[in-house]
Write a protein that holds these residues in place. Structure first.
Motif, PDB file in Angstrom:
ATOM      1  N   ARG A  20      -7.561  -0.188  -6.310  1.00 28.89           N
ATOM      2  CA  ARG A  20      -8.032  -1.582  -6.195  1.00 28.89           C
ATOM      3  C   ARG A  20      -7.353  -2.281  -5.036  1.00 28.89           C
ATOM      4  O   ARG A  20      -7.938  -3.115  -4.355  1.00 28.89           O
ATOM      5  CB  ARG A  20      -7.750  -2.342  -7.498  1.00 28.89           C
ATOM      6  CG  ARG A  20      -8.861  -2.301  -8.520  1.00 28.89           C
ATOM      7  CD  ARG A  20      -9.426  -0.930  -8.764  1.00 28.89           C
ATOM      8  NE  ARG A  20     -10.391  -0.887  -9.852  1.00 28.89           N
ATOM      9  CZ  ARG A  20     -10.857   0.244 -10.360  1.00 28.89           C
ATOM     10  NH1 ARG A  20     -10.433   1.411  -9.887  1.00 28.89           N
ATOM     11  NH2 ARG A  20     -11.759   0.231 -11.329  1.00 28.89           N
ATOM     12  N   MET A  21      -6.083  -1.950  -4.816  1.00 30.34           N
ATOM     13  CA  MET A  21      -5.384  -2.553  -3.690  1.00 30.34           C
ATOM     14  C   MET A  21      -5.985  -2.067  -2.373  1.00 30.34           C
ATOM     15  O   MET A  21      -6.195  -2.836  -1.433  1.00 30.34           O
ATOM     16  CB  MET A  21      -3.886  -2.198  -3.783  1.00 30.34           C
ATOM     17  CG  MET A  21      -2.985  -3.038  -2.878  1.00 30.34           C
ATOM     18  SD  MET A  21      -2.950  -2.433  -1.191  1.00 30.34           S
ATOM     19  CE  MET A  21      -2.514  -3.903  -0.304  1.00 30.34           C
ATOM     20  N   LEU A  66       0.829  -1.207   0.000  1.00 27.70           N
ATOM     21  CA  LEU A  66       0.000   0.000   0.000  1.00 27.70           C
ATOM     22  C   LEU A  66       0.863   1.257   0.000  1.00 27.70           C
ATOM     23  O   LEU A  66       0.644   2.189  -0.788  1.00 27.70           O
ATOM     24  CB  LEU A  66      -0.924  -0.010   1.212  1.00 27.70           C
ATOM     25  CG  LEU A  66      -1.864   1.196   1.380  1.00 27.70           C
ATOM     26  CD1 LEU A  66      -2.726   1.364   0.141  1.00 27.70           C
ATOM     27  CD2 LEU A  66      -2.733   1.023   2.615  1.00 27.70           C
ATOM     28  N   ILE A  67       1.858   1.294   0.874  1.00 23.08           N
ATOM     29  CA  ILE A  67       2.733   2.463   0.948  1.00 23.08           C
ATOM     30  C   ILE A  67       3.549   2.604  -0.333  1.00 23.08           C
ATOM     31  O   ILE A  67       3.736   3.709  -0.851  1.00 23.08           O
ATOM     32  CB  ILE A  67       3.647   2.352   2.188  1.00 23.08           C
ATOM     33  CG1 ILE A  67       2.795   2.488   3.460  1.00 23.08           C
ATOM     34  CG2 ILE A  67       4.747   3.408   2.162  1.00 23.08           C
ATOM     35  CD1 ILE A  67       3.499   2.079   4.721  1.00 23.08           C
ATOM     36  N   GLY A  68       4.030   1.476  -0.855  1.00 21.73           N
ATOM     37  CA  GLY A  68       4.771   1.523  -2.108  1.00 21.73           C
ATOM     38  C   GLY A  68       3.913   2.032  -3.257  1.00 21.73           C
ATOM     39  O   GLY A  68       4.382   2.814  -4.099  1.00 21.73           O
ATOM     40  N   GLN A  69       2.651   1.621  -3.288  1.00 26.81           N
ATOM     41  CA  GLN A  69       1.762   2.069  -4.360  1.00 26.81           C
ATOM     42  C   GLN A  69       1.462   3.556  -4.255  1.00 26.81           C
ATOM     43  O   GLN A  69       1.396   4.268  -5.259  1.00 26.81           O
ATOM     44  CB  GLN A  69       0.456   1.268  -4.311  1.00 26.81           C
ATOM     45  CG  GLN A  69       0.610  -0.152  -4.775  1.00 26.81           C
ATOM     46  CD  GLN A  69      -0.437  -0.530  -5.812  1.00 26.81           C
ATOM     47  OE1 GLN A  69      -1.269   0.262  -6.220  1.00 26.81           O
ATOM     48  NE2 GLN A  69      -0.380  -1.755  -6.260  1.00 26.81           N
ATOM     49  N   SER A 100      -8.999  -3.105   2.341  1.00 26.72           N
ATOM     50  CA  SER A 100     -10.076  -2.623   3.224  1.00 26.72           C
ATOM     51  C   SER A 100     -11.191  -3.649   3.338  1.00 26.72           C
ATOM     52  O   SER A 100     -11.837  -3.763   4.386  1.00 26.72           O
ATOM     53  CB  SER A 100     -10.644  -1.301   2.681  1.00 26.72           C
ATOM     54  OG  SER A 100      -9.656  -0.304   2.633  1.00 26.72           O
ATOM     55  N   ARG A 101     -11.444  -4.385   2.276  1.00 30.93           N
ATOM     56  CA  ARG A 101     -12.481  -5.423   2.289  1.00 30.93           C
ATOM     57  C   ARG A 101     -12.215  -6.433   3.405  1.00 30.93           C
ATOM     58  O   ARG A 101     -13.150  -6.999   3.984  1.00 30.93           O
ATOM     59  CB  ARG A 101     -12.508  -6.120   0.920  1.00 30.93           C
ATOM     60  CG  ARG A 101     -13.507  -7.247   0.792  1.00 30.93           C
ATOM     61  CD  ARG A 101     -13.620  -7.733  -0.644  1.00 30.93           C
ATOM     62  NE  ARG A 101     -12.344  -8.213  -1.178  1.00 30.93           N
ATOM     63  CZ  ARG A 101     -12.177  -8.577  -2.452  1.00 30.93           C
ATOM     64  NH1 ARG A 101     -13.187  -8.487  -3.310  1.00 30.93           N
ATOM     65  NH2 ARG A 101     -10.993  -9.014  -2.871  1.00 30.93           N
ATOM     66  N   ASP A 102     -10.928  -6.637   3.708  1.00 34.41           N
ATOM     67  CA  ASP A 102     -10.556  -7.571   4.767  1.00 34.41           C
ATOM     68  C   ASP A 102     -10.290  -6.878   6.096  1.00 34.41           C
ATOM     69  O   ASP A 102      -9.738  -7.483   7.029  1.00 34.41           O
ATOM     70  CB  ASP A 102      -9.321  -8.365   4.336  1.00 34.41           C
ATOM     71  CG  ASP A 102      -9.616  -9.276   3.149  1.00 34.41           C
ATOM     72  OD1 ASP A 102     -10.768  -9.723   3.028  1.00 34.41           O
ATOM     73  OD2 ASP A 102      -8.712  -9.522   2.335  1.00 34.41           O
ATOM     74  N   GLY A 103     -10.663  -5.579   6.174  1.00 39.23           N
ATOM     75  CA  GLY A 103     -10.620  -4.871   7.447  1.00 39.23           C
ATOM     76  C   GLY A 103      -9.267  -4.376   7.903  1.00 39.23           C
ATOM     77  O   GLY A 103      -9.105  -4.028   9.079  1.00 39.23           O
ATOM     78  N   ALA A 104      -8.279  -4.302   7.009  1.00 40.07           N
ATOM     79  CA  ALA A 104      -6.919  -3.964   7.435  1.00 40.07           C
ATOM     80  C   ALA A 104      -6.631  -2.468   7.490  1.00 40.07           C
ATOM     81  O   ALA A 104      -5.668  -2.048   8.131  1.00 40.07           O
ATOM     82  CB  ALA A 104      -5.912  -4.632   6.504  1.00 40.07           C
ATOM     83  N   VAL A 105      -7.444  -1.652   6.832  1.00 41.38           N
ATOM     84  CA  VAL A 105      -7.195  -0.216   6.754  1.00 41.38           C
ATOM     85  C   VAL A 105      -8.172   0.515   7.672  1.00 41.38           C
ATOM     86  O   VAL A 105      -9.358   0.177   7.701  1.00 41.38           O
ATOM     87  CB  VAL A 105      -7.367   0.281   5.302  1.00 41.38           C
ATOM     88  CG1 VAL A 105      -7.043   1.765   5.193  1.00 41.38           C
ATOM     89  CG2 VAL A 105      -6.481  -0.530   4.353  1.00 41.38           C
ATOM     90  N   TRP A 124     -13.551   2.806   2.636  1.00 38.55           N
ATOM     91  CA  TRP A 124     -12.706   2.594   1.453  1.00 38.55           C
ATOM     92  C   TRP A 124     -13.153   1.378   0.637  1.00 38.55           C
ATOM     93  O   TRP A 124     -12.825   1.271  -0.550  1.00 38.55           O
ATOM     94  CB  TRP A 124     -11.246   2.417   1.867  1.00 38.55           C
ATOM     95  CG  TRP A 124     -10.798   3.403   2.899  1.00 38.55           C
ATOM     96  CD1 TRP A 124     -10.206   3.131   4.089  1.00 38.55           C
ATOM     97  CD2 TRP A 124     -10.919   4.835   2.837  1.00 38.55           C
ATOM     98  NE1 TRP A 124      -9.946   4.290   4.776  1.00 38.55           N
ATOM     99  CE2 TRP A 124     -10.381   5.351   4.039  1.00 38.55           C
ATOM    100  CE3 TRP A 124     -11.437   5.728   1.905  1.00 38.55           C
ATOM    101  CZ2 TRP A 124     -10.336   6.709   4.320  1.00 38.55           C
ATOM    102  CZ3 TRP A 124     -11.408   7.086   2.185  1.00 38.55           C
ATOM    103  CH2 TRP A 124     -10.856   7.567   3.372  1.00 38.55           C
ATOM    104  N   HIS A 125     -13.891   0.483   1.246  1.00 42.64           N
ATOM    105  CA  HIS A 125     -14.369  -0.702   0.536  1.00 42.64           C
ATOM    106  C   HIS A 125     -15.663  -0.434  -0.224  1.00 42.64           C
ATOM    107  O   HIS A 125     -16.081  -1.211  -1.070  1.00 42.64           O
ATOM    108  CB  HIS A 125     -14.576  -1.855   1.536  1.00 42.64           C
ATOM    109  CG  HIS A 125     -15.216  -3.071   0.939  1.00 42.64           C
ATOM    110  ND1 HIS A 125     -16.330  -3.672   1.482  1.00 42.64           N
ATOM    111  CD2 HIS A 125     -14.908  -3.786  -0.166  1.00 42.64           C
ATOM    112  CE1 HIS A 125     -16.675  -4.705   0.738  1.00 42.64           C
ATOM    113  NE2 HIS A 125     -15.831  -4.803  -0.259  1.00 42.64           N
TER     114      HIS A 125
END
Length: 554
Positions: A373-374, A120-123, A379-384, A390-391
């Motif tokens: 998309r990333m 995410l940070i790299g993107q 976010s769909r998996d709750g990580a952000v 965001w999802h």
């Protein structure tokens, strides 16, 4: 013919959805991307007319011509190896989560957590690097056409505030346009990605044939004056011919401004190629929108690198062979513009530089598509934080909020460049290191996995040696690009990359230990087959009714 193609597309889409259900997800995104379009987005984000031009200043400031002629093929070999390792995983797990999903499945939630955040940070950093670089290019082009617009040589030793603020304004405008295109012009973005491939290849041909051809013609019809510059602002140094092979393939201490030994300066110059070869994970992130994803996405990853390798080397060799005066190029407002104006005149030189600027705009647009998309998948998996926001998809099944988050973070990341140009150099290093760490962690886990079921696209017995080489190379470049790039060290020459990369590692580690390990369990299962179908009915059709499936037969 059209009818049978449609039937084949529908069968492929049905298989894609079945595979996605097996991975635990509903078909929420719009699946209509063909094989060429999947390749096109990665090729566009790699963008040889972006990375090669933006960081061409490393040629006259590190080791001379060898930074391009030797550095590019050296890096290319290892990048193709990394791409092959990624492609195998993209085939096994064709989901928008891409890298972090692979890491989670192969190593568990903790590995997925680290991979996801570095990705995410790299993107975000690569989006900032691309679009800020495009803003610099546009600023230089506008200055060439309208001298009153400020544009000076970007340097860690001297900053012109008027130039930096103008660049930041252009950068903001570019980000807004790219965000709007991604939100409201999904079909236009897909079309522009396809056009971008031919724009890049055509641009390279025009530049190489133009520069080399003009040099040879000048020598033929006006010996002794070939290459005399046609714009008043360009050095009038006369060049009698193209640079010899001995010159083009030489490591030259005369161009080493780093203060370090020449061998070290050459290693620093590898950033030119390594930074350019970023973003090809986009093909993996677009798998939930690609028809026949298990085979077309892996080919998108690999072929985007191979085609970029050939076209990029042709571009760099054409530029270095035609460079009339490399020292003068390094002191000009932009070394590539210097070469183009010197060889092709002010009019044709700036026209080709405009072609480069448009290619960079294509690149930034596609980078935001992949980045969003990333963010959506993570976010769909709750990580952000605030993941539900965001999802969320808009009425056109586009992750609008994720797009807005992507451009906002990219803008913030580039703001320090207004005060210290070295901050932009650090952004390119952060993007390279962050992305390649995310690229290689799943490959490392693939090597350690006791059970791995490959997809239809796989490496067979080559998987292990390719994986080992990929890991070694990424460890090497991650260390290299965090080392000092100039001496003596000062606030203006300090490489801030390790501060950001290691700081990021520390933050996500503390976050993981203190909180995330208790609630982040990796990729979620959205529901049973019935529940997944219900989700799909809520967002609209599943793509089976799409007319022609937009290039899916390619």
């Amino acid at each position: 013919m059209a009818s049978s193609k449609r039937v084949v597309n529908e069968e492929l889409i049905a298989q894609d959805i079945k595979r996605l259900h097996a991975l635990g997800y509903a078909q929420e995104l719009f699946r209509a991307m063909g094989g060429f379009s999947n390749f096109a987005i990665s090729f566009t984000i790699i963008s040889i007319l972006s990375g090669c031009v933006t960081l061409f200043y490393l040629v006259p400031t590190t080791s001379g011509f060898a930074a391009a002629s030797l550095g590019w093929p050296l890096v290319t070999v290892f990048v193709i190896i990394v791409a092959l390792g990624m492609a195998e995983l993209a085939s096994a797990y064709p989901t928008a989560g891409g890298l972090y999903y692979w890491a989670s499945k192969l190593g568990g939630p903790a590995w997925g957590w680290y991979t996801g955040w570095f990705n995410l940070i790299g993107q975000i950093a690569i989006t900032a690097g691309i679009d800020y670089g495009a803003a610099v290019t546009v600023d230089v082009l506008l200055h060439a056409w309208i001298p009153a617009i400020p544009a000076t040589v970007g340097s860690v030793l001297g900053i012109n505030p008027a130039t930096q603020w103008m660049t930041l304004l252009i950068y903001a405008i570019i980000l807004v346009i790219h965000a709007l295109l991604n939100i409201f012009g999904v079909r236009i973005v897909a079309l522009l990605n396809d056009i971008s491939v031919w724009w890049h290849i055509g641009g390279v041909l025009l530049i190489v044939v133009g520069c080399v051809g003009a040099s040879l013609l000048a020598l033929q019809f006006n010996p002794g004056a070939a290459g005399v510059c046609c714009a008043a602002q360009v050095s009038s140094h006369a060049v009698h011919s193209l640079n010899s092979a001995g010159t083009v393939f030489s490591v030259n201490q005369a161009f080493n401004t780093t203060g370090f030994p020449i061998w070290y300066a050459f290693l620093i110059s590898l950033l030119l190629a390594q930074y350019t070869y970023t973003g090809y994970d986009a093909s993996a992130h677009m798998t939930e929108e690609t028809v026949g994803a298990a085979t077309r996405a892996p080919w998108g990853v690999v072929m985007s690198v191979i085609v970029s390798a050939i076209a990029g080397y042709a571009l760099l060799m054409g530029l270095v062979a035609a460079t009339p005066n490399l020292a003068a190029a390094g002191g000009f407002v932009n070394p590539v513009l210097y070469i183009l104006e010197s060889r092709l005149s002010y009019v044709f030189g700036t026209a080709l530089f405009a072609v480069i600027a448009v290619a960079q705009l294509f690149c930034g647009m596609s980078s935001i598509t992949s980045n969003s998309r990333m963010i959506y998948a993570f976010s769909r998996d709750g990580a952000v934080p605030f993941h539900n926001l965001w999802h969320k998809l808009d009425a056109g099944r586009t992750p609008r909020n994720a797009i807005i988050l992507s451009v906002t973070c990219a803008f913030i990341l580039a703001v320090p460049s207004v005060f210290e140009y070295v901050a932009y150099v650090a952004v390119t290093s952060i993007a390279t290191i962050g992305l390649y760490i995310a690229y290689v962690l799943p490959i490392l886990l693939r090597l350690m996995a006791k059970e791995f079921k490959p997809g239809p696209w796989h490496l067979g017995a080559w998987s292990r040696p390719i994986g080992i080489i990929a890991v070694i190379w990424v460890v090497f470049i991650a260390i290299l690009f965090m080392l000092p790039t100039a001496t003596p060290l000062s606030l203006n020459t300090f490489n801030y990359t390790p501060v950001v990369v290691l700081g990021t590692f520390l933050i996500i580690t503390i976050w993981w230990l203190a909180s995330a390990r208790h609630w982040f369990k990796g990729p979620i299962i959205q529901g049973s087959e019935i529940e997944l179908e219900a989700i799909e009915r809520q967002v609209g059709d599943t793509g089976l009714e799409v007319e022609g499936a937009a290039g899916a037969g390619e």
